[in-house]
Write an enzyme that holds these catalytic residues in place. Structure first.
Site, PDB file in Angstrom:
ATOM      1  N   CYS A   1      -2.600  -7.648  -6.606  1.00  0.00           N
ATOM      2  CA  CYS A   1      -1.765  -6.449  -6.798  1.00  0.00           C
ATOM      3  C   CYS A   1      -2.444  -5.373  -7.646  1.00  0.00           C
ATOM      4  O   CYS A   1      -1.953  -4.248  -7.710  1.00  0.00           O
ATOM      5  CB  CYS A   1      -0.436  -6.832  -7.432  1.00  0.00           C
TER       6      CYS A   1
ATOM      7  N   HIS B   1       2.925  -0.611 -10.878  1.00  0.00           N
ATOM      8  CA  HIS B   1       2.987  -1.506  -9.719  1.00  0.00           C
ATOM      9  C   HIS B   1       4.427  -1.994  -9.583  1.00  0.00           C
ATOM     10  O   HIS B   1       5.075  -2.338 -10.570  1.00  0.00           O
ATOM     11  CB  HIS B   1       2.041  -2.687  -9.943  1.00  0.00           C
TER      12      HIS B   1
ATOM     13  N   ASN C   1       7.669  -5.242  -3.041  1.00  0.00           N
ATOM     14  CA  ASN C   1       6.297  -5.310  -3.554  1.00  0.00           C
ATOM     15  C   ASN C   1       5.331  -5.253  -2.368  1.00  0.00           C
ATOM     16  O   ASN C   1       5.162  -6.235  -1.657  1.00  0.00           O
ATOM     17  CB  ASN C   1       6.122  -6.604  -4.354  1.00  0.00           C
TER      18      ASN C   1
END
Ligand code: UT7
Length: 333
Positions: free
Chosen positions: A116, A256, A286
Site C-alpha cells: 500500500c 492512504h 482500500n
C-alpha cells in the site's frame, strides 16, 4: 541553474463501473453494513469485471485520461513507473503492458512493489530522475485489481478492498514547487501479518496452494492496525517537524485509505482538522496503490498553487512513509 524539483502537473483517476455495496457483501459473508461502516468507513467499492482484464487495464485508463487532460503526447513520456500489488502477471511488468496500451513508445517502464506504500515509494523514486535533470516527463501510476487476490468468503478482508487506478504526471519545476521532502521506511519483520503466501518463488502455485486458499490476501488485522496507526502518525509528524510545518501550514493531508480510524488517528496526531483530510474510503475502499492518486484526482479542483500537502501511507512489508509537496498549479475551479 536553480534547483529542479519534481512537481505533479496533472492527476487522473479511474475506477471500474461495478459497485460492490455493503448490502451485497451481506449476501456473501456473515457481516453487516453497521459493522463495516463503523470499523472501517467503507460503504462501497468498485470491482473490475470481465475476463482477461487486469490492473494494466485500470492503469491504462487513468493514463489515457491524464495524457488527454494535460495535453501530453504519449510519445513524449520518458518513464512509466507502475506501483502495484496485483501485477497482470509476474512478468512482463504491468508498466510495460500499460506503456504498450497507451502508446508510450519512447518510455522505459517498470513496476515497483511496496504494497500500500507503493505509490509513495514510486513517486519518490521518480522524483529523483526529474531532480537530477535526467528526464522531463514521468508518469507514476498506482493500479490494483485487488478483487483478484481477495477471498470473498473471508469477512475480515473482503469488506476492505476495491479496484482502481490513479496516475500523476511529473515534470520539472524551478520555482520551488513540487516534491519537497520524503521519509520512506520499511520493516520486513511485519511481513508475517500481511502477505500473500503462494504464487511466488518460495511456494509456487500448486493444487495444494489453491486448496489452502494461499493465493488470497492473508491479514492479521489488529497488529497491522496498530502498526499503521503508529507508523503513519509518527512519520507524518516527523515530516512536519523536519520542514517546520505547523498544522495551520498544512492545507491537506492525503492519507492512504485503509481504514477511516487509522486516518483519523493520523490527523489527530498532526493536529490537522478533518476538513483538511481527503477521505473517500466510503466510495472506493482500500484500492492499495491507487488510494492517494484517487484522492488527489477527486480533490484536484480544490487545490491551489503553493498548498502544502502531506501524503502518508502504510502497508504490507511493513512499508510506510510520508511525502511533503507544494502543489504546483491552480486547478480550474
Ligand atoms: O492497507 C494495508 C494495511 N491494512 C490496514 O491498515 C488494515 C488494518 N486493520 C484493520 O483495518 C482492522 O483490523 C480490520 C478492519 C481488518 C478489522 O477490524 P478490527 O476492529 O481489528 O476487528 P477484529 O479483527 O479485531 O475483529 C473484531 C470482531 C471479531 O469478532 P469477535 O471475535 O470479537 O467475536 C471478528 O470476528 O469483529 C468480527 N469481524 C466481523 N464482524 C462482522 C471481523 N470481520 C467482520 C465483519 N463483519 N466483516
Amino acid at each position: 541553474m536553480g534547483k529542479i524539483n519534481a512537481s505533479i502537473t496533472g492527476v487522473q483517476g479511474y475506477v471500474p463501473d461495478y459497485i460492490l455495496t455493503n448490502k451485497e457483501l451481506e449476501t456473501l459473508v456473515d457481516t453487516n453494513d453497521d459493522w463495516i461502516t463503523s470499523r472501517t468507513g467503507v460503504k462501497e467499492r468498485r470491482i473490475l469485471k470481465g475476463e482477461g482484464k487486469g490492473s494494466s487495464d485500470l492503469g491504462a485508463q487513468a493514463i489515457i485520461g491524464l495524457l488527454k487532460k494535460t495535453n501530453t503526447s504519449a510519445a513524449d513520456i520518458d518513464l512509466i513507473i507502475c506501483a502495484t500489488a496485483t501485477p497482470d502477471m509476474i512478468f512482463p511488468s504491468t508498466a510495460c503492458i500499460i506503456a504498450d496500451k497507451v502508446g508510450a513508445i519512447n518510455a522505459f517502464a517498470y513496476d515497483l512493489m511496496a504494497a500500500c506504500s507503493g505509490f509513495l515509494f514510486a513517486l519518490s523514486t521518480a522524483s529523483k530522475f526529474i531532480e537530477t535533470g535526467t528526464y522531463k516527463k514521468i508518469i507514476v501510476v498506482g493500479a490494483d485489481k485487488m478483487s483478484s487476490i481477495v477471498d470473498y468468503t473471508d469477512r475480515s478482508t473482503c469488506i476492505i478492498f476495491g479496484d482502481g487506478a490513479g496516475a500523476v504526471l511529473l515534470e520539472p519545476n524551478k520555482d520551488g514547487l513540487g516534491i519537497q521532502d520524503a521519509i520512506l521506511r520499511s520493516d520486513g519483520s511485519g511481513g508475517e501479518f500481511l502477505h500473500l503466501k503462494a504464487g511466488g518463488s518460495v511456494k509456487p502455485a500448486s493444487h495444494a496452494t489453491i486448496d489452502a486458499k494461499e493465493h488470497f490476501i492473508f491479514q492479521d488485522g489488529q497488529p497491522v492496525f496498530k502498526a499503521a496507526v503508529k507508523s503513519m502518525a509518527d512519520v507524518s509528524g516527523e515530516i512536519m517537524t523536519n520542514n517546520n510545518l505547523s498544522a495551520d501550514d498544512v492545507a491537506w493531508l492525503v492519507p492512504h485509505q485503509a481504514n477511516k480510524r487509522i486516518i483519523e488517528a493520523t490527523a489527530r496526531r498532526m493536529g490537522v482538522g478533518n476538513e483538511k483530510v481527503m477521505l473517500n474510503i466510503e466510495k472506493y475502499g482500500n484500492t492499495t496503490n491507487a488510494t492517494i492518486p484517487l484522492c488527489l484526482w477527486e480533490w484536484e479542483n480544490q487545490l491551489n498553487k503553493g498548498d502544502n500537502i502531506i501524503l502518508a501511507a502504510f502497508g504490507g512489508g511493513f512499508t510506510w512513509g510520508s511525502i511533503f509537496i507544494k502543489w504546483a498549479y491552480d486547478s480550474k475551479k
